[in-house]
Design a protein around this motif. Structure first.
Motif, PDB file in Angstrom:
ATOM      1  N   TYR A  30       0.937  -1.177  -0.364  1.00 37.86           N
ATOM      2  CA  TYR A  30       0.116  -0.046   0.136  1.00 37.86           C
ATOM      3  C   TYR A  30       0.720   0.702  -0.108  1.00 37.86           C
ATOM      4  O   TYR A  30       2.003   1.065   0.015  1.00 37.86           O
ATOM      5  N   GLU A  31       0.250   2.005  -0.467  1.00 37.80           N
ATOM      6  CA  GLU A  31       1.157   3.463  -0.397  1.00 37.80           C
ATOM      7  C   GLU A  31       0.987   4.070   1.252  1.00 37.80           C
ATOM      8  O   GLU A  31      -0.407   4.701   1.180  1.00 37.80           O
ATOM      9  N   PRO A  32       1.853   4.689   2.216  1.00 37.77           N
ATOM     10  CA  PRO A  32       1.408   5.152   3.206  1.00 37.77           C
ATOM     11  C   PRO A  32       1.704   6.755   3.160  1.00 37.77           C
ATOM     12  O   PRO A  32       2.426   7.017   2.431  1.00 37.77           O
ATOM     13  N   ALA A  38      12.103   5.447   7.880  1.00 35.13           N
ATOM     14  CA  ALA A  38      10.972   5.453   6.864  1.00 35.13           C
ATOM     15  C   ALA A  38      11.126   5.486   5.433  1.00 35.13           C
ATOM     16  O   ALA A  38      10.590   4.125   4.496  1.00 35.13           O
ATOM     17  N   SER A  39      12.461   5.818   4.994  1.00 37.42           N
ATOM     18  CA  SER A  39      12.462   6.009   3.258  1.00 37.42           C
ATOM     19  C   SER A  39      13.061   4.137   2.982  1.00 37.42           C
ATOM     20  O   SER A  39      13.265   3.922   2.206  1.00 37.42           O
ATOM     21  N   ALA A  40      13.832   4.209   4.128  1.00 34.52           N
ATOM     22  CA  ALA A  40      14.028   2.138   4.068  1.00 34.52           C
ATOM     23  C   ALA A  40      13.316   1.440   3.572  1.00 34.52           C
ATOM     24  O   ALA A  40      13.746   0.539   2.820  1.00 34.52           O
ATOM     25  N   LEU A  41      12.078   1.415   4.864  1.00 34.03           N
ATOM     26  CA  LEU A  41      11.526   0.808   4.829  1.00 34.03           C
ATOM     27  C   LEU A  41      10.097   1.334   3.273  1.00 34.03           C
ATOM     28  O   LEU A  41       9.304   0.238   3.335  1.00 34.03           O
ATOM     29  N   GLY A  42      10.636   2.060   2.164  1.00 31.22           N
ATOM     30  CA  GLY A  42       9.448   2.540   1.709  1.00 31.22           C
ATOM     31  C   GLY A  42       8.484   3.498   1.454  1.00 31.22           C
ATOM     32  O   GLY A  42       7.565   3.483   1.001  1.00 31.22           O
ATOM     33  N   ILE A  43       8.735   3.495   2.949  1.00 34.27           N
ATOM     34  CA  ILE A  43       7.986   4.565   3.128  1.00 34.27           C
ATOM     35  C   ILE A  43       7.823   6.204   2.763  1.00 34.27           C
ATOM     36  O   ILE A  43       9.008   6.502   3.475  1.00 34.27           O
TER      37      ILE A  43
END
Lengths: 151, 311
Positions: free
Chosen positions: B77-79, B100-105
């Motif tokens: 999903y896109e959080p 966050a960036s590392a986890l794709g957020i």
């Protein structure tokens, strides 16, 4: 003494005169630890009753409508939060007028520094708590903090 | 080696394409199980471009925004991770931005945060080491200059799409557009506003914001949501900081046969009206713990009818 805050244009001029006087005494102040310590007491004596100064050591009164942003319960230095009540009072202390509602109204009455309310202020350097903002200004510490922040 | 984490966020792509964007709020659970996060996400996912995870909204403890966003990101999903300055200092914040960036957020909504007095732990220590604007600028610096606030270099810059909140509905009204400009200068690329129940006020605000040229630099999504009843509207306006509900709205709810239906109807009318305002890029739909109702609203508003492809 808080009543003085209703006259931001007057306070602004007082600020300018103080700055000129302190700049003239700069060599003396920066040389003497004792003078520096006495300045802390002088600052407390003046700023506490007029502005409810919290001695953050990084005075930005002329950027914030001569209203101390440290009296905002969230210590906001860049403008009002989104929680201001309909009547212009604080989200956290409902009986208190929002510090930034006052700051904005007052800055509109300040002809010299009024527009500085739009400057993005650096986060506080917490190490300076309890030190003299006047000395930090004269020693260039304040300028370094803001320059590094703006770069 | 210095570099940048790959890729633009989906929300950013939708907004840049000029489509009307829809975001919705997911309220993290009071639970250590991810199940309800997934269940609610499932309800919202096909109907919106991104899902906001609130960060202890109203200063009430729930699963963290970071963890909820990570769960969403992991499930595809896109959080939009909401990040408030109330509970963490600049050291924790910068670490979380990298994480966050590392986890794709990639979407971060930078907030000052409600005071602790509003929530279930009024005895807590409020942090507010940064504020929303200094948080934005900190994130922008990490993203663009590749350094921490201290000046220390990052190995890989975080790829972030930075958002901020705006509340045009509370004083000082004439300062609000200037504050928005400050947020844009500090790094905001998209804006999600507080609940709008006063379209006239929003129009006056957007007029000024347009005149200042700010909508050329930022995407504005208007916060909307259904009111359940006159009673709940009254509770919200006296207990949730920053939410302004005019008396006429409450009167209209009181006079309705089904207050819940009327609340929904009011919301649909507001959605229609705000999307006609120049400079508005979409809506942000919020309803505390009523994700299914949010989904219904988005469907009934017809915003997505023109979509031929899903992002």
């Amino acid at each position: 003494m808080r009543l003085f805050q209703s006259y931001p244009a007057l306070l602004e001029h007082f600020y300018r005169v103080t700055a000129i006087f302190l700049n003239l005494s700069k060599p003396l102040i920066l040389r003497s630890r004792m003078i520096q310590r006495s300045l802390i007491i002088t600052e407390q004596l003046f700023k506490k009753p007029v502005f409810d100064c919290q001695m953050c050591g990084q005075c930005v009164l002329h950027n914030t409508g001569m209203t101390c942003p440290m009296t905002c319960p969230k210590n906001l230095r860049n403008g009002p939060c989104g929680g201001v009540r309909n009547n212009g009072n604080c989200e956290i202390k409902p009986e208190m007028a929002c510090v930034w509602v006052n700051a904005w109204e007052r800055s509109k009455q300040m002809s010299v520094h009024g527009s500085k309310i739009n400057v993005i202020m650096a986060p506080l350097d917490r190490r300076l708590q309890g030190t003299s903002a006047w000395v930090n200004e004269l020693s260039g510490r304040m300028e370094i903090i803001q320059d590094e922040w703006s770069s | 080696m210095s570099g940048q984490a790959e890729g633009q966020s989906r929300l950013e792509r939708v907004l840049r394409s000029g489509r009307i964007a829809v975001t919705a709020e997911l309220n993290p659970p009071d639970s250590a199980s991810p199940d309800s996060v997934y269940e609610n996400a499932l309800v919202l996912a096909t109907l919106c471009d991104a899902i906001n995870t609130t960060d202890a909204a109203g200063a009430n403890v729930h699963m963290s925004s970071f963890a909820t966003s990570a769960l969403l990101s992991k499930a595809g999903y896109e959080p939009v991770m909401q990040m408030s300055c109330r509970d963490r200092n600049r050291i924790a914040i910068q670490g979380d931005l990298l994480g966050a960036s590392a986890l794709g957020i990639k979407n971060i909504l930078c907030l000052t945060g409600d005071g602790v007095q509003a929530g279930d732990h009024p005895d807590a220590k409020p942090v507010f080491d940064l504020d929303s604007i200094t948080l934005l600028k900190t994130a922008k610096r990490m993203k663009e200059k590749g350094t921490f606030l201290s000046g220390r270099k990052l190995d890989t810059n975080p790829q972030l799409f930075l958002g901020a909140a705006a509340n045009p509905f509370v004083p000082p009204f004439d300062f609000r557009p200037l504050r928005l400009k400050k947020k844009i200068d500090a790094g905001a690329q998209f804006i999600q506003t507080q609940y709008c129940f006063n379209v006239a006020r929003l129009k006056a605000y957007m007029q000024e914001v347009n005149d200042m040229g700010l909508t050329d630099k930022v995407f504005v999504l208007i916060g909307v949501g259904p009111l359940k009843s006159a009673k709940s509207a009254e509770w919200i306006r006296s207990n949730v900081p920053g939410v302004v509900i005019p008396d006429v709205v409450i009167k209209r709810l009181k006079g309705a046969q089904s207050q819940a239906n009327e609340g929904k109807k009011i919301c649909l009318e507001i959605i229609e009206e705000v999307l006609e305002i120049k400079g508005v890029s979409g809506v942000h739909v919020m309803a505390y713990r009523q994700e299914e109702l949010v989904a219904e609203l988005i469907t009934e508003s017809g915003i997505l009818n023109s979509r031929t492809e899903k992002y």
